[in-house]
Enzyme design. Structure first.
Site, PDB file in Angstrom:
ATOM      1  N   ASP A  40       0.855  -1.179   0.000  1.00 55.67           N
ATOM      2  CA  ASP A  40       0.000   0.000   0.000  1.00 55.67           C
ATOM      3  C   ASP A  40       0.890   1.227   0.000  1.00 55.67           C
ATOM      4  O   ASP A  40       2.046   1.186   0.460  1.00 55.67           O
ATOM      5  CB  ASP A  40      -0.903   0.018   1.233  1.00 55.67           C
ATOM      6  CG  ASP A  40      -2.149   0.875   1.041  1.00 55.67           C
ATOM      7  OD1 ASP A  40      -3.218   0.303   0.744  1.00 55.67           O
ATOM      8  OD2 ASP A  40      -2.055   2.113   1.177  1.00 55.67           O
ATOM      9  N   ASP A  66       3.539   2.339  -4.317  1.00 49.13           N
ATOM     10  CA  ASP A  66       2.693   3.321  -4.978  1.00 49.13           C
ATOM     11  C   ASP A  66       2.536   2.870  -6.423  1.00 49.13           C
ATOM     12  O   ASP A  66       3.495   2.923  -7.203  1.00 49.13           O
ATOM     13  CB  ASP A  66       3.340   4.702  -4.906  1.00 49.13           C
ATOM     14  CG  ASP A  66       2.497   5.783  -5.574  1.00 49.13           C
ATOM     15  OD1 ASP A  66       1.439   5.455  -6.156  1.00 49.13           O
ATOM     16  OD2 ASP A  66       2.913   6.964  -5.516  1.00 49.13           O
ATOM     17  N   TYR A 159     -13.171   7.857 -12.224  1.00 47.75           N
ATOM     18  CA  TYR A 159     -13.065   6.546 -11.591  1.00 47.75           C
ATOM     19  C   TYR A 159     -13.840   5.502 -12.386  1.00 47.75           C
ATOM     20  O   TYR A 159     -13.350   4.396 -12.641  1.00 47.75           O
ATOM     21  CB  TYR A 159     -13.601   6.655 -10.169  1.00 47.75           C
ATOM     22  CG  TYR A 159     -13.749   5.359  -9.408  1.00 47.75           C
ATOM     23  CD1 TYR A 159     -12.666   4.782  -8.747  1.00 47.75           C
ATOM     24  CD2 TYR A 159     -14.987   4.732  -9.318  1.00 47.75           C
ATOM     25  CE1 TYR A 159     -12.811   3.608  -8.025  1.00 47.75           C
ATOM     26  CE2 TYR A 159     -15.149   3.563  -8.595  1.00 47.75           C
ATOM     27  CZ  TYR A 159     -14.054   3.007  -7.952  1.00 47.75           C
ATOM     28  OH  TYR A 159     -14.214   1.839  -7.232  1.00 47.75           O
ATOM     29  N   LYS A 163     -12.412   2.186 -14.262  1.00 48.52           N
ATOM     30  CA  LYS A 163     -12.889   0.836 -13.969  1.00 48.52           C
ATOM     31  C   LYS A 163     -13.423   0.154 -15.227  1.00 48.52           C
ATOM     32  O   LYS A 163     -13.251  -1.059 -15.408  1.00 48.52           O
ATOM     33  CB  LYS A 163     -13.978   0.893 -12.897  1.00 48.52           C
ATOM     34  CG  LYS A 163     -13.467   1.276 -11.512  1.00 48.52           C
ATOM     35  CD  LYS A 163     -12.494   0.264 -10.937  1.00 48.52           C
ATOM     36  CE  LYS A 163     -12.184   0.536  -9.477  1.00 48.52           C
ATOM     37  NZ  LYS A 163     -11.194  -0.417  -8.907  1.00 48.52           N
ATOM     38  N   THR A 194     -16.736  -0.423   3.501  1.00 49.68           N
ATOM     39  CA  THR A 194     -15.312  -0.204   3.765  1.00 49.68           C
ATOM     40  C   THR A 194     -15.152   1.105   4.543  1.00 49.68           C
ATOM     41  O   THR A 194     -16.135   1.783   4.852  1.00 49.68           O
ATOM     42  CB  THR A 194     -14.502  -0.123   2.460  1.00 49.68           C
ATOM     43  OG1 THR A 194     -14.920   1.036   1.720  1.00 49.68           O
ATOM     44  CG2 THR A 194     -14.714  -1.371   1.605  1.00 49.68           C
TER      45      THR A 194
END
Length: 265
Positions: A40, A66, A159, A163, A194
């Protein structure tokens, strides 16, 4: 614990593994015998996640990665191979989502580019670095985390576009990698509980009614799907997009709710 040992002796790299879906995937694959590098950009949180899993007897290590930086990705891949002896499974969970501005024409180039660079190009970087090692393992598998945003308008322009791009990349890479013995698949979750939803239980409860199965997803739901696609149970599955969305994209709940009064007349 699942009691399964489908990944005994496997070396696994998971991106975006500090929390949420990535952390659940790291746990699930480690529970099934894998040695997992939980990577991460937020190394301290990844270390906390890995330490908690090690306390449960699981073989999980943390590493800074990264996915927007090629050198960082290549270092994570090299560390996986050097530490575990092989890289058998790559799970691409890292993503970036910038909230939409009110007017599309006001969206900044930098925000758009950041979402695509992490969410789509980051997967490209990881697959490019990992593919030779996945091919050498003889049982290589890639599973990426997409989103139902690729299928319908749920907001977040950049985003969602990123995707959607993952679906195409999954299919084209699956075609390229098949001859090298590597399978490539995609999981598309719906709403998952989450940390992004922390403190927003009312919002999640409002969304619950849109899901035919009566609830939003949990990270463990997605991890279970990833474990299947990464395992030999899916040995004849590649280039596939598996929606794990509680029926959201299969059933138009709003339409059925709107027409119910007419059926009762």
């Amino acid at each position: 614990m699942t009691g399964l040992t489908r990944f005994q002796g496997h070396g696994v790299l998971v991106t975006g593994a500090a929390r949420g879906i990535g952390a659940a995937v790291a746990r699930r694959l480690a529970e099934e015998g894998a040695r997992v590098l939980a990577t991460d950009r937020d190394l301290p949180e990844a270390e906390q996640t890995a330490a908690a899993l090690r306390e449960q007897g699981l073989a999980v290590e943390a590493f800074a990665c990264d996915v927007a930086d090629r050198g960082s990705v290549e270092a994570a891949v090299a560390h996986t191979v050097g530490t575990f002896g092989s890289l058998d499974v790559l799970v691409n969970s890292a993503a970036h989502c910038t909230p939409d501005v009110p007017l599309f024409e006001d969206q900044l180039d930098d925000a758009w580019a950041r979402d695509l660079d992490v969410t789509l190009t980051g997967v490209h970087r990881c697959c490019r670095a990992a593919l030779p090692h996945l091919a050498a393992s003889g049982r290589g598998a890639v599973v990426s985390i997409g989103s139902v945003n690729a299928q319908m308008d749920f907001g977040n322009h950049a985003y969602s576009a990123a995707k959607a791009g993952l679906g195409s990349l999954t299919r084209t890479l699956a075609g390229h990698a098949a001859a090298r013995g590597v399978r490539v698949n995609l999981v598309e979750p719906g709403t998952v509980r989450t940390s992004a939803w922390e403190g927003r239980d009312d919002d999640l409860d409002a969304l619950r009614v849109l899901y035919p199965l009566g609830r939003v997803g949990e990270p463990e739901d997605i991890a279970a799907a990833v474990a299947f696609l990464a395992s030999r149970d899916a040995a004849w599955v590649t280039g596939t997009t598996l929606r794990v969305d509680g029926g959201l994209t299969a059933v138009h709940s709003g339409f059925h709710a709107a027409r119910r009064p007419f059926r009762e007349v």
